[in-house]
Scaffold this active site. Structure first.
Site, PDB file in Angstrom:
ATOM      1  N   PRO A 107       5.463  -3.075  -3.543  1.00  0.00           N
ATOM      2  CA  PRO A 107       4.961  -2.982  -2.310  1.00  0.00           C
ATOM      3  C   PRO A 107       4.629  -1.481  -1.966  1.00  0.00           C
ATOM      4  CG  PRO A 107       6.252  -4.605  -2.410  1.00  0.00           C
ATOM      5  CD  PRO A 107       6.479  -4.001  -3.700  1.00  0.00           C
ATOM      6  N   CYS A 108       3.539  -0.970  -1.579  1.00  0.00           N
ATOM      7  CA  CYS A 108       3.568   0.472  -0.938  1.00  0.00           C
ATOM      8  C   CYS A 108       3.151   0.630   0.392  1.00  0.00           C
ATOM      9  CB  CYS A 108       2.107   0.876  -1.934  1.00  0.00           C
ATOM     10  SG  CYS A 108       0.667  -0.084  -1.118  1.00  0.00           S
ATOM     11  N   LYS A 109       3.621  -0.304   1.110  1.00  0.00           N
ATOM     12  CA  LYS A 109       3.542  -0.043   2.492  1.00  0.00           C
ATOM     13  C   LYS A 109       4.385   0.909   3.223  1.00  0.00           C
ATOM     14  CE  LYS A 109       3.218  -3.167   6.943  1.00  0.00           C
ATOM     15  NZ  LYS A 109       3.423  -4.249   7.395  1.00  0.00           N
ATOM     16  N   PHE A 111       5.130   3.612   1.687  1.00  0.00           N
ATOM     17  CA  PHE A 111       4.605   5.049   1.166  1.00  0.00           C
ATOM     18  C   PHE A 111       3.425   5.507   1.957  1.00  0.00           C
ATOM     19  CE2 PHE A 111       7.054   3.166  -2.386  1.00  0.00           C
ATOM     20  CZ  PHE A 111       8.030   3.832  -2.289  1.00  0.00           C
ATOM     21  N   SER A 112       2.639   4.510   2.563  1.00  0.00           N
ATOM     22  CA  SER A 112       1.149   4.377   2.825  1.00  0.00           C
ATOM     23  C   SER A 112       1.078   5.108   4.243  1.00  0.00           C
ATOM     24  CB  SER A 112       0.593   3.176   3.192  1.00  0.00           C
ATOM     25  OG  SER A 112      -0.673   3.172   3.716  1.00  0.00           O
TER      26      SER A 112
END
Length: 472
Positions: A107-109, A111-112
């Site tokens: 999951p990249c949320k 880091f976004s």
């Protein structure tokens, strides 16, 4: 002759990475290499269903949080039916098959850039970000008796700043297990020949004991225009496109704003509109100067789009397009408009504005905050509208039909569909990455030293490189 390599997909989502890997083919010295999916693992049950439909491969629903991470993320203790995943559980999920390649897209949320910096530092999102290293640890421990030849870790570019501490730990962990590590950035649009610009971070870990050949960057491909992808799809809101090909209902003021924004521009274009020219009250957005530039972004039909994200509405980053496909040549007597205070014409069996007098001059003007689907032609003669969920999937490179029926993701929430599509790895980009992996693995299998004009993604350790130079 065909050689098949086995791949495990952690945080597999709806299967973009796996589909691309499965489609990859590479030939080296008469041997064709291909990749077979062992299993996809994800916490989202709907994503697991989608994975199986799209890839035809099995999936396992599995929450990879440690107990501490679970509590930090959810704010409460897990239920009695929840168990912390152990390395042996991962091995069980593969039915004891040891993968040659592991592809992980955690999951990249957190880091976004779409998530505020302060919010990304909260306990909840720090727990989410720690899934990056948790997934790598579980992999290395589960398959320690026969470690994968290649481990690929994919995420958003901002992970190199917001997640630098985690990346440093991941690299050290991989190196302790005998991996040579290289990381950098690429554009999925360029390596996959997509119709969107999609910058991503990729870390490649090469098992030095198994793979002694270079891993090269995939060649760049010409990118497509949005219209090249969408022109084969039907106009939105018809039956042919299925339930995912519907234009979202927006407030009237949002439709007006989209109509006023020039193709290629975003919300900042509204600051220079001459509202008196159109007889409109200025529609201030209230956005600050530092607001993200993709809000109300209207992509050009004949150019690549911006990155497809999981955003749902145009005012929080979703992509819009200036659709030119509204032209028609009506016959005489069509588009008849009835007066509100007069008797109507005969109601016929073809009650369609294209065939008879079936429109009315309604004096009840919608309020600016009233939602609906209004077609407002802009000065460029096109309909500036949000992309449908099916069109976003198409821009990501997913098939828009499966078994002769329009693509239909699991569940009923359009917002969830868009989130899963936006989080996916584009299959075409995954295929390009997989083919360069296959080239490396096939060369290693034949004890060859691979050379290419492309940039090297992963280089051998220093001593190997110096020895190679010494022997010519």
């Amino acid at each position: 002759m065909t050689t098949t390599y086995k791949a495990l997909h952690l945080f597999c989502g709806i299967g973009g990475g796996a589909l691309g890997f499965q489609e990859a083919r590479e030939e080296y010295r008469g041997v064709v290499g291909r990749i077979e999916t062992i299993v996809g693992i994800d916490n989202d049950p709907e994503a697991c269903e989608d994975f199986e439909i799209i890839t035809g491969a099995p999936s396992v629903q599995m929450d990879l949080f440690s107990k501490g991470q679970y509590v930090d993320f959810h704010g409460e203790e897990p239920g009695t039916d929840w168990n912390e995943v152990k390395p042996s559980d991962l091995l069980d999920a593969t039915d004891g098959v040891y993968p040659d390649i592991v592809f992980t897209s955690a999951p990249c949320k957190s880091f976004s850039g779409l998530l505020g910096k302060d919010r990304a530092k909260t306990r909840k999102y720090r727990a989410l970000s720690k899934l990056t290293i948790r997934g790598i640890k579980l992999t290395l421990e589960a398959f320690e008796d026969d470690l994968p030849s290649l481990i690929l870790f994919e995420n958003v570019p901002r992970i190199t700043t917001r997640g630098k501490d985690l990346l440093d730990k991941i690299k050290k962990l991989l190196k302790r297990h005998g991996y040579e590590v290289s990381d950098g950035f690429h554009d999925c649009g360029s390596i996959g020949g997509l119709a969107q610009t999609r910058k991503r971070y990729l870390l490649i870990a090469r098992n030095a004991r198994k793979v002694d050949s270079f891993v090269y960057h995939p060649p760049s491909k010409p990118m497509k225009a949005v219209g090249d992808v969408l022109e084969s799809l039907p106009i939105p809101d018809g039956v042919a496109g299925g339930k995912m090909h519907k234009v979202p209902r927006l407030q009237l003021k949002t439709w007006i704003r989209l109509a006023l924004i020039r193709p290629g521009k975003d919300w900042r274009d509204l600051e220079s509109v001459d509202y008196e020219k159109y007889g409109l009250v200025p529609l201030s957005t209230g956005f600050k100067s530092g607001t993200h530039g993709t809000i109300y972004k209207v992509s050009r039909w004949n150019e690549p789009a911006n990155t497809v994200t999981g955003s749902f509405r145009p005012n929080n980053g979703a992509i819009c397009i200036n659709d030119p496909r509204l032209g028609c040549r009506p016959r005489s007597g069509t588009y008849g408009v009835l007066a509100w205070d007069q008797v109507a014409s005969t109601v016929t069996g073809s009650a369609d504005v294209h065939a008879s007098t079936c429109a009315v001059a309604d004096p009840r003007i919608p309020r600016l905050n009233e939602s609906g689907n209004w077609i407002i032609l802009s000065e460029d003669g096109n309909w500036h509208r949000p992309l449908t969920t099916l069109e976003l999937a198409a821009l990501q490179g997913f098939p828009t039909s499966i078994n002769g029926r329009p693509l239909e993701l699991s569940g009923k929430s359009e917002q969830r569909w868009r989130e899963r599509i936006g989080n996916a790895v584009p299959p075409a980009a995954a295929r390009a990455i997989a083919e360069t992996m296959l080239r490396t693995l096939l060369a290693t299998r034949q004890t060859d030293w691979l050379m290419s004009s492309e940039e090297i993604w992963v280089q051998p350790i220093k001593d190997e490189l110096e020895a190679t130079r010494a022997t010519g």
